[in-house]
Each structure stands twice: as C-alpha cells, then as structure tokens.
Design a protein around this motif. Structure first.
Motif, PDB file in Angstrom:
ATOM      1  N   GLN A  69       0.872  -1.136  -0.126  1.00 50.55           N
ATOM      2  CA  GLN A  69       0.061   0.108   0.032  1.00 50.55           C
ATOM      3  C   GLN A  69       0.992   1.223  -0.133  1.00 50.55           C
ATOM      4  O   GLN A  69       1.831   1.233   0.452  1.00 50.55           O
ATOM      5  CB  GLN A  69      -1.047  -0.122   1.212  1.00 50.55           C
ATOM      6  N   ASN A  70       0.227   2.345  -0.746  1.00 50.24           N
ATOM      7  CA  ASN A  70       0.943   3.880  -0.463  1.00 50.24           C
ATOM      8  C   ASN A  70       1.902   3.779  -1.145  1.00 50.24           C
ATOM      9  O   ASN A  70       3.336   4.162  -0.861  1.00 50.24           O
ATOM     10  CB  ASN A  70       1.129   4.251   0.989  1.00 50.24           C
ATOM     11  N   ASN A  93      -4.387   2.343  -2.178  1.00 50.10           N
ATOM     12  CA  ASN A  93      -3.564   3.605  -2.412  1.00 50.10           C
ATOM     13  C   ASN A  93      -2.528   3.576  -3.241  1.00 50.10           C
ATOM     14  O   ASN A  93      -1.192   3.724  -2.740  1.00 50.10           O
ATOM     15  CB  ASN A  93      -3.435   4.388  -0.894  1.00 50.10           C
ATOM     16  N   ASN A  94      -2.666   3.070  -4.352  1.00 52.60           N
ATOM     17  CA  ASN A  94      -1.605   3.086  -5.634  1.00 52.60           C
ATOM     18  C   ASN A  94      -2.204   3.945  -6.671  1.00 52.60           C
ATOM     19  O   ASN A  94      -3.273   4.736  -6.539  1.00 52.60           O
ATOM     20  CB  ASN A  94      -1.048   1.880  -5.868  1.00 52.60           C
ATOM     21  N   LYS A  95      -1.759   3.714  -7.981  1.00 48.09           N
ATOM     22  CA  LYS A  95      -2.388   4.399  -9.054  1.00 48.09           C
ATOM     23  C   LYS A  95      -2.692   3.156 -10.167  1.00 48.09           C
ATOM     24  O   LYS A  95      -2.795   3.351 -11.158  1.00 48.09           O
ATOM     25  CB  LYS A  95      -1.553   5.264  -9.616  1.00 48.09           C
ATOM     26  N   LYS A 115      -8.734   3.025  -3.075  1.00 48.13           N
ATOM     27  CA  LYS A 115      -7.887   4.086  -3.556  1.00 48.13           C
ATOM     28  C   LYS A 115      -6.991   3.692  -4.780  1.00 48.13           C
ATOM     29  O   LYS A 115      -5.744   3.935  -4.550  1.00 48.13           O
ATOM     30  CB  LYS A 115      -7.167   4.503  -2.266  1.00 48.13           C
ATOM     31  N   ASN A 116      -7.599   3.215  -5.545  1.00 46.11           N
ATOM     32  CA  ASN A 116      -6.931   3.163  -7.073  1.00 46.11           C
ATOM     33  C   ASN A 116      -7.688   3.788  -8.132  1.00 46.11           C
ATOM     34  O   ASN A 116      -8.534   4.652  -8.025  1.00 46.11           O
ATOM     35  CB  ASN A 116      -6.416   1.618  -7.264  1.00 46.11           C
TER      36      ASN A 116
END
Ligand SMILES: *[C@@H]1O[C@H](CO)[C@@H](O)[C@H](O)[C@H]1NC(C)=O
Ligand SMILES: *[C@@H]1O[C@H](CO)[C@@H](O)[C@H](O)[C@H]1NC(C)=O
Length: 363
Positions: free
Chosen positions: A93-94, A118-120, A142-143
C-alpha cells in the motif's frame, strides 16, 4: 563449518547496513543447503561470492518477517521481483504502482492477503491473479480501476475496491466466487444500470456488502439470501419497493441513510423479519415506514432528518400484548416536522429505556 563462517560474515554485513532486516536470518537458515560454493582452499572471508544468496530473500527495501512482506510507502512503481514464495501477506500500500502485470505474483501460491490500497493502479492483467490460489483478502481501495478484476481467485473471501473509478459491475467477474463473505464497493461512479441484473446472486456466502456513496438509484436486485448487512448509504435511492428486499431473510442491518427515499412501501420490511437495525435518517420520508410494529427483533430505527409530519400510536409497537422479542435501544425522530408533544406517549409503550428515544429538534 564453512556455512557457519559464511553465516557469520553475512551477519557482519547485515549489521553494517543502515537498516535492520529481520527476515534475512530466517531465509538464510532455510536456504543453508543451497548456499553458493566457495573455491576449495580459498579463504572464505576473501573469496566470499557476491551478496546474492540463492533462492528468494526479502526484496530490496522491503521488510520480511514471519512470511509477511512489507513494502508499503516506498514509492514503488512496480511490484517487486523475487518475493519469497512462502509469503502469506504482501503489503504494497501507499506506492505508485500503475499496473499489475502477468507474472507479478507468480509463485505466490501461499499468499492469503494482498494489500494494494492507495496506489495508481489502472489495469490488472487478466491472468495476473491466477497464481494466487489461496488468496482470501484482496484490498484494492484508492486506485484508478475502471472495472473489477477478472479471474479473481476462487478462494477469495473479502474484496475491498472502495474509491476507484468503477462504473460497471458485471455478473461474470464473480463467477465461482462461492467463498466471498465481505465486499466493499463504495465511492465509485456506479449507477443502477451499471450493475448487471443478479450480479451478486452467485455469491452464496456473501454476508456483508457496502455500495455507499455511488450514484445508484435503486436497491440492487438479486442479492443473496446469506446477506446479514446491506449498506447503501449516500446514494440516490428514491424508493423501497415491495420486492426490493425480497429474499433477504437473514438481514440484520440495513443502511439507507442519506438517500432520497420518500416511500417505503407497506410490506417491504416483511421481507427482512430478522432485521435489528434500520438506518433511514437523512431522507425525505413523510411517515414512519409501515411494518415496524410487527418486527420482533428490531432494536435501532434511525429516522432523523426526514419529513415525517405525524407519528401514529401504532407505528412502533405491536397492538395489545407485546410480542416483541427484543427491546428498542435507539429510535431517532429529531429534525422532522412532527413535534414531540404531538406524539402520544403510548406510541412508545414497548420502549422501556427512556434514553432510547431521541425526539427533540435539537441542533
Ligand atoms: C454522481 O453523479 C454526479 C452527476 O453526474 C457526479 O457529479 C458525481 O461525481 C457522481 N458521484 C459518483 C460517486 O460517481
Ligand atoms: C399495511 O398493510 C397492512 C396489511 O395490508 C395493513 O393492515 C396496514 O394498515 C397497512 N399499513 C399502512 C401504514 O398503510
């Protein structure tokens, strides 16, 4: 004894490094048999081979301990190579990973949990998850995913895809996922027409689903009867139809706060006889939903911030002899047009705890 000497040398190398890598010794010990050979007669402290033991070890900058590989907050743009094959939890994550490629998780047949929050990530290659035959938890929140991954492992029990860009939910992505228990799809641009009819029907063990803060306008149809919690807060649902909740006989918690619900059709709550909590606050209801008095297990009913103008003496409590099996522990009616002095006190005759009722139009 050669191995022992190498081990001591390695130990010294490790201590000289600026950070502490706890997992290394475990792998060293396990891989003792395959330690690279050294020239006969050579001095081991001089001819020591490059610092690359055979077999998997901890990926650079990650931390490995007890089969947990921690690679969070490292600015990674790709999944690291050479993740030990006995890893059970991989935390990525992150980071800045944009794509999950075929082969990224090869050999990880013991992985139980994969954390990619929480990456892209925009893309997950169709075969990327295939090696993960024991995966139980997949966290992708959160991608930038536009669709749910295909070919998710059949062993999956928990899927979290909160805050992505998913607009469509196809039935086929859930094919064979008969162990799924928890699903989180909130904060995605999903519309009702984007959810294929009966999309969730095959998830026979699904117990918890949350599709909150999306643009769906109706309760998804064909939800499995195994559901105990249905969270649909913050959507655009305007009505609870007679058959909206049909078949959900195990449902204990229903969250419909912050929608545009004006009507709960008389009879719709009869489909959920075991319900304990109903959250209808922050809608546009003009009356207390019909059927509450017949519910034996209902304990919490949130109705604050609606347009309820009157409360009938039989809206909450059964007629005559009290057949309710559980007592109300929370009923909220504040911020409605109805004034508390207009409600007959006997409307709450089956509520024994005064503090369970929140009436006043307090700010
Ligand atoms: C819902 O639709 C509105 C208007 O089309 C849009 O502005 C909003 O971002 C959407 N919400 C989500 C969660 O997709
Ligand atoms: C709901 O339907 C039942 C059964 O038809 C009826 O007895 C009851 O009065 C109705 N309740 C309301 C609020 O319309």
């Amino acid at each position: 004894m050669r191995t022992a000497i190498i081990f001591i040398v390695l130990l010294a190398v490790c201590w000289a490094k600026p950070f502490h890598q706890r997992g290394l010794f475990d792998f060293m010990l396990e891989d003792e048999g395959s330690t690279p050979d050294i020239d006969e007669g050579g001095d081991p402290t001089v001819t020591f081979p490059p610092f690359v033991p055979a077999g998997p070890m901890c990926p650079f900058r990650c931390q490995c301990h007890l089969r947990v590989v921690q690679c969070s907050d490292l600015g990674l743009e790709n999944v690291p190579k050479d993740i030990p094959s006995d890893t059970t939890l991989l935390d990525l994550q992150n980071n800045k990973i944009t794509e999950i490629k075929d082969g990224d998780f090869k050999n990880l047949k013991n992985l139980h949990a994969l954390i990619l929050v929480n990456n892209k990530i925009k893309k997950i290659s169709p075969a990327a998850l295939n090696p993960l035959t024991k995966l139980e938890r997949l966290y992708l929140s959160k991608n930038n995913l536009k669709e749910l991954p295909s070919n998710m492992p059949k062993s999956l029990q928990e899927l979290r895809v909160h805050e992505n860009e998913i607009s469509k939910v196809k039935k086929s992505v859930f094919d064979g996922l008969s162990h799924m228990i928890v699903m989180e799809l909130g904060t995605n641009p999903i519309t009702s027409s984007g959810i294929e009819n009966g999309a969730f029907q095959g998830l026979k063990k699904l117990s918890y689903i949350r599709i909150a803060d999306t643009n769906i306008t109706s309760i998804p149809q064909g939800l499995p009867s195994s559901l105990t919690e249905l969270h649909l807060d913050g959507n655009q649902i305007a009505k609870v139809d007679l058959d909206s909740l049909s078949g959900l006989r195990n449902l204990a918690k229903l969250g419909l706060s912050y929608n545009n619900i004006a009507t709960v059709e008389n009879g719709s709550l009869a489909s959920i006889p075991h319900v304990r909590e109903l959250h209808f606050d922050n809608n546009v209801l003009t009356q207390v939903p019909a059927g509450l008095a017949e519910h034996k297990y209902i304990q919490v009913v949130y109705l604050h911030n609606n347009k309820i103008a009157a409360v009938d003496v039989n809206d909450f409590c059964p007629l005559g002899y009290n057949t309710k099996k559980a007592s109300y522990s929370g009923v909220s009616l504040f911020s409605n047009p109805v004034q508390y002095w207009e409600i007959q006190p006997s409307a709450f005759r089956c509520i024994y705890e005064r503090s369970a009722i929140q009436l006043g139009n307090y700010k």
